[in-house]
Design a protein around this motif. Structure first.
Motif, short mmCIF file in Angstrom:
data_model
loop_
_atom_site.label_atom_id
_atom_site.label_comp_id
_atom_site.label_asym_id
_atom_site.label_seq_id
_atom_site.Cartn_x
_atom_site.Cartn_y
_atom_site.Cartn_z
N ILE A 1 7.78 -10.72 26.47
CA ILE A 1 8.08 -9.95 25.26
C ILE A 1 6.78 -9.46 24.63
O ILE A 1 5.88 -10.26 24.35
CB ILE A 1 8.84 -10.80 24.21
CG1 ILE A 1 10.06 -11.47 24.83
CG2 ILE A 1 9.25 -9.93 23.01
CD1 ILE A 1 10.85 -12.34 23.84
N SER A 2 6.68 -8.15 24.42
CA SER A 2 5.46 -7.61 23.80
C SER A 2 5.76 -6.28 23.11
O SER A 2 6.28 -5.36 23.74
CB SER A 2 4.38 -7.41 24.87
OG SER A 2 3.25 -6.79 24.30
N GLU B 1 -1.44 -14.75 8.06
CA GLU B 1 -2.19 -13.57 8.51
C GLU B 1 -2.40 -12.55 7.41
O GLU B 1 -3.40 -11.86 7.41
CB GLU B 1 -1.56 -12.93 9.75
CG GLU B 1 -0.25 -12.22 9.54
CD GLU B 1 0.18 -11.42 10.79
OE1 GLU B 1 1.38 -11.29 10.99
OE2 GLU B 1 -0.69 -10.93 11.53
N CYS C 1 3.30 -13.92 22.79
CA CYS C 1 2.32 -14.42 21.82
C CYS C 1 2.77 -14.13 20.40
O CYS C 1 3.47 -13.13 20.16
CB CYS C 1 0.98 -13.72 22.00
SG CYS C 1 0.35 -13.77 23.67
N GLY C 2 2.32 -14.97 19.48
CA GLY C 2 2.48 -14.70 18.05
C GLY C 2 3.93 -14.49 17.66
O GLY C 2 4.83 -15.27 17.99
N THR C 3 4.16 -13.41 16.93
CA THR C 3 5.51 -13.11 16.45
C THR C 3 6.47 -12.89 17.61
O THR C 3 7.64 -13.30 17.55
CB THR C 3 5.43 -11.88 15.52
OG1 THR C 3 4.80 -12.29 14.31
CG2 THR C 3 6.79 -11.31 15.21
N SER C 4 6.00 -12.28 18.68
CA SER C 4 6.88 -12.06 19.84
C SER C 4 7.31 -13.39 20.45
O SER C 4 8.43 -13.52 20.96
CB SER C 4 6.16 -11.20 20.88
OG SER C 4 5.82 -9.94 20.32
N LEU D 1 3.59 -17.81 9.67
CA LEU D 1 2.59 -16.96 10.33
C LEU D 1 2.30 -15.71 9.49
O LEU D 1 1.14 -15.33 9.30
CB LEU D 1 3.08 -16.55 11.74
CG LEU D 1 2.17 -15.58 12.50
CD1 LEU D 1 0.79 -16.17 12.74
CD2 LEU D 1 2.80 -15.17 13.83
N LYS D 2 3.35 -15.09 8.98
CA LYS D 2 3.16 -13.88 8.17
C LYS D 2 2.29 -14.19 6.95
O LYS D 2 1.42 -13.41 6.59
CB LYS D 2 4.51 -13.35 7.69
CG LYS D 2 5.30 -12.61 8.75
CD LYS D 2 4.70 -11.24 9.02
CE LYS D 2 5.26 -10.61 10.29
NZ LYS D 2 4.81 -11.23 11.54
N VAL E 1 -3.95 -6.89 21.11
CA VAL E 1 -4.99 -7.85 21.46
C VAL E 1 -5.22 -7.78 22.95
O VAL E 1 -4.50 -8.40 23.74
CB VAL E 1 -4.61 -9.28 21.01
CG1 VAL E 1 -5.75 -10.25 21.29
CG2 VAL E 1 -4.29 -9.30 19.51
N THR F 1 -0.82 -6.66 25.44
CA THR F 1 -1.40 -7.96 25.12
C THR F 1 -1.89 -8.66 26.39
O THR F 1 -1.09 -8.92 27.30
CB THR F 1 -0.36 -8.82 24.39
OG1 THR F 1 0.01 -8.13 23.19
CG2 THR F 1 -0.90 -10.19 24.03
N SER G 1 3.40 -4.18 21.85
CA SER G 1 2.42 -3.18 22.27
C SER G 1 2.48 -2.91 23.77
O SER G 1 2.12 -1.83 24.22
CB SER G 1 1.01 -3.68 21.93
OG SER G 1 0.75 -4.90 22.62
N GLY G 2 2.87 -3.92 24.53
CA GLY G 2 2.84 -3.79 25.99
C GLY G 2 1.44 -3.91 26.57
O GLY G 2 1.23 -3.68 27.75
N ALA H 1 0.84 -6.57 11.01
CA ALA H 1 1.87 -7.61 11.02
C ALA H 1 3.18 -7.04 11.56
O ALA H 1 3.66 -6.01 11.10
CB ALA H 1 2.08 -8.16 9.62
N SER H 2 3.73 -7.73 12.51
CA SER H 2 4.93 -7.25 13.19
C SER H 2 6.18 -7.57 12.38
O SER H 2 6.38 -8.71 11.95
CB SER H 2 4.98 -7.93 14.56
OG SER H 2 5.99 -7.37 15.33
#
Ligand code: F6R
Length: 369
Positions: A103-104, A245, A57-60, A241-242, A366, A109, A106-107, A156-157
């Motif tokens: 890919i995550s 957000e 998701c998202g940046t990942s 995206l950056k 999330v 999501t 935080s692990g 933000a990642s």
């Protein structure tokens, strides 16, 4: 605790050279080989893979989009990248010889976790790329490659993205070596280029002052567009995206070739367009094509902000601002071209008075679908 920086995000941007060095540590041998012993998939498992899905998701997800170009080029294994939240609702074709890479950072999501559970139910093998030891996604995966980025506090990642991209390169190169395919002889050269990356990034971070000045200038823009081709396309998506957000501005990333199929109508007098340009030394017509895209948007009034390699003179006549980055082979270029876009978004958000580390409505991990 912010180590002298105003925001965790700036601290984490500055940590990227070390984060990459740590992610490479112990995984490259002197002989240009990739050692991923911790991944616990046998060489036979890896030889049996006939299709790869990357879910995130998202940046990942953007890291996954970058990875597709490298993995397909080096391994010749078809590789699809999909938003985790879409993947499991559309009955993807999966079996024992499919490798699903989740890919995550935080692990935790939930969308990514549900996608990997779906993949496991269909008997696919799941490999996690994760930054958080012992989190749920690696625990439920068949194998894990940890990014050693260290804790990421800002919502933000930044450093997680760069290390995810590096981890994907390692997987692609490892697969290429294990399978002994045609491009395996490129691996040694790429390994050497990856080893140079931390120093390159240190040098790049030392020259961000013009980006900060530009950020103050762009803080009142109504919209900012980002264009790129090939791996520059996911970089454009990530830059947009950056900005969304953090700065709460309208921003969009496009594949530069798609402009003429619609989005070019958005360009008005003074619309900022950030253009991500690949190395002129790269294969094919990629560089020339994007130079003509820059020309096209400028002819329609855009204010062009061009991210280009040191010494790239072809872009100069069409650039209102040039942000130059160290010379880097095309497939690895996202590691350098993303950095000024992170700084740009962070500084625009700060100039607009926003809380850079805690943007409204967002959480660091999330855990709902
Ligand atoms: C954007 C951002 C998010 C995350 C996304 C996935 O800056 O941080 O888009 O990338 O929520 O999070 P992880 O990687 O923890 O699964």
């Amino acid at each position: 605790e912010k180590g002298g920086f105003d925001y965790f995000m700036l601290k984490e941007i500055a940590e990227q050279p070390q984060a990459i060095a740590d992610t490479l540590l112990g995984r490259l041998t002197e002989h240009g080989e990739i050692r991923l012993d911790e991944v616990r998939l046998t060489d036979q498992d890896l030889r049996d893979v006939d299709k790869i899905f990357i879910v995130a998701c998202g940046t990942s997800y953007h890291a996954g989009l970058v990875a597709k170009y490298a993995i397909e080029h080096w391994t010749r294994i078809p590789c699809e990248v999909e938003l985790a939240s879409e993947f499991r609702y559309r009955d993807p074709v999966l079996d024992r010889s499919t490798l699903v890479v989740a890919i995550s950072q935080s692990g935790e999501t939930m969308d990514t976790l549900m996608a990997l559970r779906h993949a496991k139910d269909q008997k696919a093998r799941v490999l996690a790329i994760c930054n958080t030891n012992g989190s749920t996604i690696p625990r439920e995966s068949d194998a894990v490659l940890y990014t050693h980025g260290g804790p990421e506090i800002a919502v933000a990642s930044t450093k997680a993205f760069l290390t995810q991209v590096v981890a994907c390169y390692l997987i692609g190169l490892h697969l290429a070596q294990v399978r002994g395919i045609k491009y395996a002889d490129e691996v040694g050269a790429v390994v050497a280029q990856l080893q140079e990356m931390p120093d390159k990034l240190r040098a790049l971070l030392d020259r961000m002052d013009p980006v900060r000045a530009l950020a103050r200038d762009l803080a009142s823009a109504g919209t900012v567009l980002f264009i790129g081709r090939h791996v520059g396309y996911p970089v454009a998506l990530e830059g947009a995206l950056k900005l969304k957000e953090l700065a709460y501005m309208h921003a969009e990333g496009f594949a530069a070739g798609e402009l003429k199929h619609g989005p070019i109508s958005l360009i008005d007098h003074g619309t900022p367009v950030v253009c991500v340009v690949p190395s002129p030394a790269g294969r094919g017509m990629l560089h020339d094509k994007i130079v003509s895209n820059i020309q096209e948007v400028r002819a329609r009034g855009a204010r062009t902000i061009v991210i280009a390699e040191d010494g790239d003179e072809a872009v100069l006549p069409y650039a209102d601002h040039v942000i130059s980055v160290p010379r880097t082979p095309t497939l690895l270029a996202p590691l350098v071209t993303t950095v000024p876009l992170q700084v740009l978004a962070c500084e625009i958000a700060a100039a607009r008075g926003h809380d850079v580390d805690q943007p409204r409505n967002l959480a660091k991990s999330v855990t709902v679908e």
